[in-house]
Design an enzyme around this catalytic site. Structure first.
Site, PDB file in Angstrom:
ATOM      1  N   HIS A 123     -10.501  -5.209   9.888  1.00 15.40           N
ATOM      2  CA  HIS A 123     -11.119  -4.971   8.589  1.00 15.40           C
ATOM      3  C   HIS A 123     -12.407  -4.167   8.698  1.00 15.40           C
ATOM      4  O   HIS A 123     -13.168  -4.118   7.753  1.00 15.40           O
ATOM      5  CB  HIS A 123     -11.458  -6.306   7.902  1.00 15.40           C
ATOM      6  CG  HIS A 123     -10.274  -7.155   7.586  1.00 15.40           C
ATOM      7  ND1 HIS A 123      -9.653  -7.938   8.509  1.00 15.40           N
ATOM      8  CD2 HIS A 123      -9.595  -7.325   6.428  1.00 15.40           C
ATOM      9  CE1 HIS A 123      -8.633  -8.570   7.939  1.00 15.40           C
ATOM     10  NE2 HIS A 123      -8.570  -8.215   6.678  1.00 15.40           N
ATOM     11  N   GLU A 148       0.838  -1.199   0.000  1.00 21.00           N
ATOM     12  CA  GLU A 148       0.000   0.000   0.000  1.00 21.00           C
ATOM     13  C   GLU A 148       0.872   1.248   0.000  1.00 21.00           C
ATOM     14  O   GLU A 148       0.623   2.191  -0.743  1.00 21.00           O
ATOM     15  CB  GLU A 148      -0.938   0.014   1.212  1.00 21.00           C
ATOM     16  CG  GLU A 148      -2.232  -0.773   1.016  1.00 21.00           C
ATOM     17  CD  GLU A 148      -2.005  -2.272   0.996  1.00 21.00           C
ATOM     18  OE1 GLU A 148      -0.898  -2.708   1.385  1.00 21.00           O
ATOM     19  OE2 GLU A 148      -2.915  -2.999   0.596  1.00 21.00           O
TER      20      GLU A 148
END
Lengths: 464, 355
Positions: B155, B86
């Protein structure tokens, strides 16, 4: 494989036995790779009672045929020998360091010089080094006198910055770390520009937004310096990707230190540049120290150049104190990057002769003897000697150049210090491309407050 | 006839805070997934500098199939699968934006954007200011935000509060297909970096869209909230999935004689402070509803607006409905207990109504 299927067919009196045998013969006539794969398939074929393993029935010829395997990542050869490589096992010799001028400044015979330095370029390089050294000394002193808050010198690394800058074109986009002022100076950033930035006054392009030494110039294709370490590395890859899509005859160049190369962004940028085939030249200034952390604490592998081949990238180690070698290395790297559209890694070995910054006193952690030895190999002195040997420079020219540089730098500081600071309205501009209404409102509130309470605003900030 | 009346009432609310949309009888249904896909497709066709990058966006057609078909249509140079980094692909997207491209960076979920946080904030958000306008970063960061179902603590976090506090970023949170199309297209065309917060649960949900929304140049203004339902007794404020909950709560409360005005924030930065204040001054009561954690959440900002700008018009203290202040648990019953429900909204409304 053939043997295994035959076994199955015979054992089970399979009605399809003839077809199975024919298929097995067909498979056996294929390449070693296929037979290796089908060997694993054969191992799964259930045999009946006797319990002997199908693999034992593989013929020795198919074993010998298994020399490599196509993994998803590429073709890999097999070996029956187990031998570790790297670390304490069979240590590899470090990548050699390319140089063309020795520590005294004498040209090395038969050195590879694919890109000859002409007189004009060489003299421009040297004059920029002289100006850079002068700026570094005087600006450092200015900070010590409290004239501005912060400064970083690049003593010992002048050749790395200027040698590489000279090999690039103005279309090449530069992302630097913070010790590459020689690069922006070579491109045309004046001493006055530098002084304005350090004082954060109304004349500097940055409108007083940043700490000193955070230079940037859109017209010189030099990205404004960002304090966060190594974040410029993925930026350079992205910019290179844009240049690639735009089909430009240019590359991106990213400068960084050996300490910054420990950041995660270094790994991501190099790995990704290779997979993207981005035309970017990574130039590492390995100056041996990251503030007080020596390179031996920063890594255990073969420096930074040693990592490049691991990413599938052409890599070169060069003597960062040899301006001519750095020039050649950068020109060659740029050529590879632009012509082949791939990333290249150059590691310039040098030494940080000065402190990390004005907030550091490196005598606390470095031996005076080490610093003395490296000062004796000053890159500027080495290049000067070579220049004189070419007949392109003289002591008289040197004296006058240094005097002129000194005058310019002192004048630039005085001019910059006297100039007004950016106005109050500059505080709210450029947060977004267009000022949104909530910032307009806040700006109006600040002005209203300052009008009724003039003491709230420092005297040297124009209220407009 | 009743439906037409309802449409007219809603469009009168719209007129205050959003441009008039042409209402016709013929509407079609569109999922959020298709709204995102069609918006990106149209913007990529319109401007060749727009490209998409992220994990699984190309060959796999998107982890949630949002980028379905784009690789086939635009090729691998404009729809790029990235290695798993990322920080890496965000930094690369930022660099590409600095150099004149318009990247759309997909985070599989904004939870993973934490590994790219420095690039988003210290590079994308601040560089225009730090360079005094020399460097622009026209990038869009988009992906699933907030709780999904059964994906637990790492998440399920909502990043609305963190990103919306950063000057230099624009932060959007669409609810329905109209929001999604209009706001994503506006984001891609915007010169500033935009954080576009979607919701995985809504990807498959359908919403009616009319002809105007389907136009390839349909954009919505950034920084304007929308009144989804006009009301007089209390203002319900939310964004994303919670707008649906507020609308449901409003229907239930209408049967009990309480008229709720439902405001869909759409834009978290800039926040439509004036639009929010206008609604609160009209109804005199406000309940903010969000999935994220309570401390320093979006609700804190709503309450600040209510108190700072509408103090004299308030008939009751402002209230917040938020997610529980725990990392999201996995077990289905615990997860349900950690998130707001319509019942929580009903209870909050009744409290401010003094009932």
């Amino acid at each position: 494989m053939l043997a295994a299927w035959r076994t199955v067919a015979q054992r089970r009196q399979c009605p399809r036995a003839p077809a199975l045998l024919a298929a097995a013969r067909h498979l056996a006539s294929q390449t070693a790779t296929a037979s290796a794969q089908s060997a694993s398939v054969a191992a799964e074929v259930p045999s009946s009672s006797s319990g002997s393993e199908p693999s034992a029935r593989l013929s020795s010829s198919s074993q010998q045929q298994e020399e490599r395997m196509d993994f998803p990542g590429g073709s890999v050869p097999f070996t029956a020998a187990m031998s570790f490589l790297g670390g304490t096992f069979s240590p590899r010799a470090p990548l050699p360091c390319y140089r063309t001028i020795d520590s005294a400044g004498l040209a090395i015979a038969d050195a590879d010089i694919p890109h000859e330095l002409d007189q004009e370029t060489a003299v421009k390089m040297y004059k920029t080094m002289v100006t850079l050294q002068t700026v570094d000394v005087i600006f450092y002193e200015a900070q010590r006198q409290g004239r501005f808050s912060f400064y970083m010198t690049s003593s010992g690394e002048e050749a790395t910055a200027i040698g590489s800058a000279a090999a690039l074109t103005n279309d090449d986009v530069i992302f630097s770390q913070y010790r590459e002022q020689g690069v922006i100076m070579y491109r045309g950033f004046s001493v006055q520009d530098m002084a304005h930035q350090c004082f954060g006054n109304i004349h500097e392009q940055g409108k007083g937004r940043q700490m000193p030494i955070h230079y940037g110039s859109k017209s010189l294709n030099f990205h404004t310096i960002s304090s966060t370490l190594a974040t410029q590395l993925p930026h350079a890859v992205g910019a290179a990707y844009a240049l690639k899509l735009q089909k430009r005859n240019a590359c991106a160049v990213a400068y960084f230190g050996e300490g910054a190369a420990s950041e995660g962004d270094f790994h991501a940028a190099l790995n990704f540049a290779a997979t993207l085939k981005a035309p970017v030249v990574f130039i590492c200034r390995n100056n041996g120290w990251a503030i007080s952390t020596p390179a031996t604490d920063q890594y255990r592998g073969d420096g930074i150049a040693g990592r490049g081949p691991g990413y599938g990238m052409a890599s070169l180690r060069v003597d960062g104190g040899d301006a001519r070698a750095v020039y050649n290395a950068t020109a060659a790297a740029r050529k590879i990057a632009v012509e082949q559209q791939v990333p290249v890694l150059v590691e310039a070995m040098s030494y940080r002769s000065g402190h990390h910054s004005t907030s550091d006193d490196s005598s606390r952690y470095r031996a005076a003897e080490e610093m003395r030895q490296w000062r004796a190999r000053d890159p500027v002195a080495r290049f000067q000697r070579w220049l004189v040997d070419q007949g392109w420079w003289s002591d008289a020219q040197d004296t006058s150049a240094r005097q002129e540089a000194r005058r310019d730098v002192i004048k630039a500081l005085e001019t910059a210090q006297k100039a007004p600071k950016p106005p109050l309205s500059a505080m709210f501009e450029d947060v977004y491309a267009r000022m949104p209404w909530h910032l307009e409102k806040q700006q109006a509130e600040v002005f209203a407050h300052v009008r009724t309470h003039p003491d709230a605003c420092p005297a040297d900030i124009p209220v407009k | 006839m009743q439906r037409l009346g309802a449409l007219l009432r809603r469009s009168q609310g719209d007129a205050v805070l959003a441009p008039q949309l042409l209402r016709t009888y013929s509407t079609m249904q569109m999922t959020i997934r298709d709204a995102l896909n069609s918006a990106m497709d149209e913007e990529m066709a319109r401007d060749e500098t727009v490209f998409v990058m992220g994990e699984e966006v190309a060959e796999y057609q998107g982890a949630y199939k949002i980028t379905r078909g784009l690789l086939q249509k635009y090729g691998p140079k404009r729809v790029r699968d990235t290695p798993i980094t990322e920080a890496g692909f965000t930094g690369i997207g930022v660099g590409a934006a600095f150099q004149g491209l318009r990247p759309i960076v997909e985070f599989m979920t904004f939870n993973f954007s934490m590994q790219a946080m420095d690039q988003i904030i210290n590079s994308a958000a601040k560089h225009h200011y730090m360079s005094s306008g020399a460097i622009t970063c026209p990038i869009v960061f988009r992906g699933a935000n907030g709780a999904a179902a059964g994906v637990a603590a790492q998440h399920s976090q909502c990043f609305a509060a963190w990103y919306s506090s950063v000057p230099g970023l624009k932060v959007l949170a669409p609810y329905d297909a109209e929001d999604t199309r209009g706001l994503l297209k506006a984001s891609i065309r915007d010169p500033d970096p935009v954080v576009f917060l979607e919701n995985e649960i809504l990807y498959g949900e359908s919403f009616p869209v009319d002809q105007a929304v389907l136009d390839k140049d349909f954009v919505l203004p950034i920084g304007k909230a929308k009144v989804m339902r006009s009301g007089t007794d209390v203002t319900l404020i939310g964004f994303g999935k919670m707008v649906g909950y507020n609308l449901k709560a409003a229907e239930l409360l209408e049967q009990e004689g309480i008229s709720c005005e439902v405001v869909n924030l759409r834009s978290l930065k800039p926040l439509d402070r004036e639009g929010i204040a206008q609604s609160i001054r009209k109804t005199h009561r406000v309940v903010s509803v969000e999935e994220g954690w309570p401390q320093c959440g979006i609700g804190s900002e709503i309450v600040s607006i209510a108190v700072e700008e509408c103090f004299d018009d308030l008939d009751a203290p402002p209230e917040r409905v938020t997610g529980a202040e725990v990392p999201m648990p996995y077990a289905a019953n615990l997860e349900a207990a950690a998130l707001p429900t319509t019942d929580h909204i009903l209870a909050a409304v009744k409290r401010v109504m003094g009932k």
